[in-house]
Design a protein around this motif. Structure first.
Motif, PDB file in Angstrom:
ATOM      1  N   ASP A 201       0.831  -1.209   0.000  1.00 15.81           N
ATOM      2  CA  ASP A 201       0.000   0.000   0.000  1.00 15.81           C
ATOM      3  C   ASP A 201       0.863   1.255   0.000  1.00 15.81           C
TER       4      ASP A 201
ATOM      5  N   THR B  74       0.974   8.505   4.904  1.00 19.22           N
ATOM      6  CA  THR B  74       0.086   8.139   6.011  1.00 19.22           C
ATOM      7  C   THR B  74      -1.353   8.532   5.696  1.00 19.22           C
ATOM      8  N   ALA B  75      -1.547   9.711   5.154  1.00 24.10           N
ATOM      9  CA  ALA B  75      -2.896  10.207   4.863  1.00 24.10           C
ATOM     10  C   ALA B  75      -3.620   9.342   3.839  1.00 24.10           C
ATOM     11  N   VAL B  76      -2.909   8.828   2.849  1.00 25.45           N
ATOM     12  CA  VAL B  76      -3.590   8.040   1.818  1.00 25.45           C
ATOM     13  C   VAL B  76      -3.671   6.562   2.139  1.00 25.45           C
ATOM     14  N   THR B  77      -2.812   6.083   3.036  1.00 21.62           N
ATOM     15  CA  THR B  77      -2.865   4.657   3.387  1.00 21.62           C
ATOM     16  C   THR B  77      -3.692   4.405   4.635  1.00 21.62           C
ATOM     17  N   MET B  78      -3.983   5.446   5.393  1.00 23.71           N
ATOM     18  CA  MET B  78      -4.798   5.368   6.602  1.00 23.71           C
ATOM     19  C   MET B  78      -4.180   4.473   7.670  1.00 23.71           C
ATOM     20  N   VAL B  79      -2.851   4.442   7.726  1.00 22.17           N
ATOM     21  CA  VAL B  79      -2.172   3.776   8.837  1.00 22.17           C
ATOM     22  C   VAL B  79      -1.516   4.860   9.678  1.00 22.17           C
ATOM     23  N   SER B  80      -1.024   4.512  10.811  1.00 24.62           N
ATOM     24  CA  SER B  80      -0.410   5.502  11.690  1.00 24.62           C
ATOM     25  C   SER B  80       0.921   5.977  11.114  1.00 24.62           C
TER      26      SER B  80
ATOM     27  N   THR C 273       3.818   3.911   9.047  1.00 24.94           N
ATOM     28  CA  THR C 273       4.392   4.358   7.776  1.00 24.94           C
ATOM     29  C   THR C 273       5.910   4.372   7.862  1.00 24.94           C
TER      30      THR C 273
ATOM     31  N   SER D  25     -19.901   4.699   1.141  1.00 19.47           N
ATOM     32  CA  SER D  25     -18.578   5.242   1.438  1.00 19.47           C
ATOM     33  C   SER D  25     -18.674   6.686   1.920  1.00 19.47           C
TER      34      SER D  25
ATOM     35  N   ASP E 236     -17.279   8.284   5.301  1.00 17.26           N
ATOM     36  CA  ASP E 236     -16.358   9.413   5.225  1.00 17.26           C
ATOM     37  C   ASP E 236     -16.897  10.655   5.948  1.00 17.26           C
TER      38      ASP E 236
END
Length: 171
Positions: free
Chosen positions: A63, A81-87, A91, A162, A166
């Motif tokens: 990802d 981080t913003a586009v993968t939605m992980v911390s 990242t 979605s 969101d």
């Protein structure tokens, strides 16, 4: 639904019957949609994990690589981080591992040396370019049996769901 009607049942139909038996007072109608979305997602991600296993890259790392591949410029870790939605910590961990594997490189931002930019190496781009078409083909196979109008309708309906998510419906 009678016993003879169950030949078309899927896993979620079985789960709903079990919930109905255990908690008859609950309306489990949302499971018809959300349960199927969750199951399709879980199975799709499992297939991606299997496909990536030989590369030594995890799905989360792929990802990160995909975010970099889609970008027309190197990205800050915070952008990834913003586009993968992980911390942010995740990242950083993924970027560290991908750098060690030779798939990602770090660069200093020319305007501020404290900022680190991430970009794919040639090897990283090659991996994405090899795996992404296979992933799209697996997704295409999942949609077998739906014509273009059905896919368009399904897309529109899922987009509405979605947007509900969101919009922060749980905040």
């Amino acid at each position: 639904m009678g016993a003879t009607d169950r030949s078309e049942d899927d896993f979620i139909d079985k789960v709903r019957r079990e919930w109905k038996r255990a908690y008859p007072e609950f309306d489990t109608a949302p499971v018809e949609v959300m349960g199927r979305i969750a199951r399709i997602n879980a199975q799709s991600l499992h297939q991606l994990d299997r496909a990536l296993a030989s590369s030594g890259v995890s799905r989360a790392e792929f990802d990160v690589m995909s975010a970099l591949a889609r970008s027309d410029r190197p990205l800050r870790a915070s952008e990834v981080t913003a586009v993968t939605m992980v911390s942010g910590a995740a990242t950083t961990k993924h970027a560290d591992r991908l750098a060690k594997l030779g798939f990602v490189e770090r660069q200093r931002f020319e305007h501020d040396g404290r900022v680190v930019l991430l970009q794919l190496t040639d090897a990283g781009r090659a991996l994405v370019e090899a795996e992404f078409p296979r992933r799209v083909e697996r997704d295409r196979q999942v949609l077998t049996g739906l014509d273009e109008d059905e896919r368009t309708q399904l897309t529109a309906l899922l987009k509405r769901i979605s947007r509900n998510i969101d919009s922060g419906i749980w905040d």
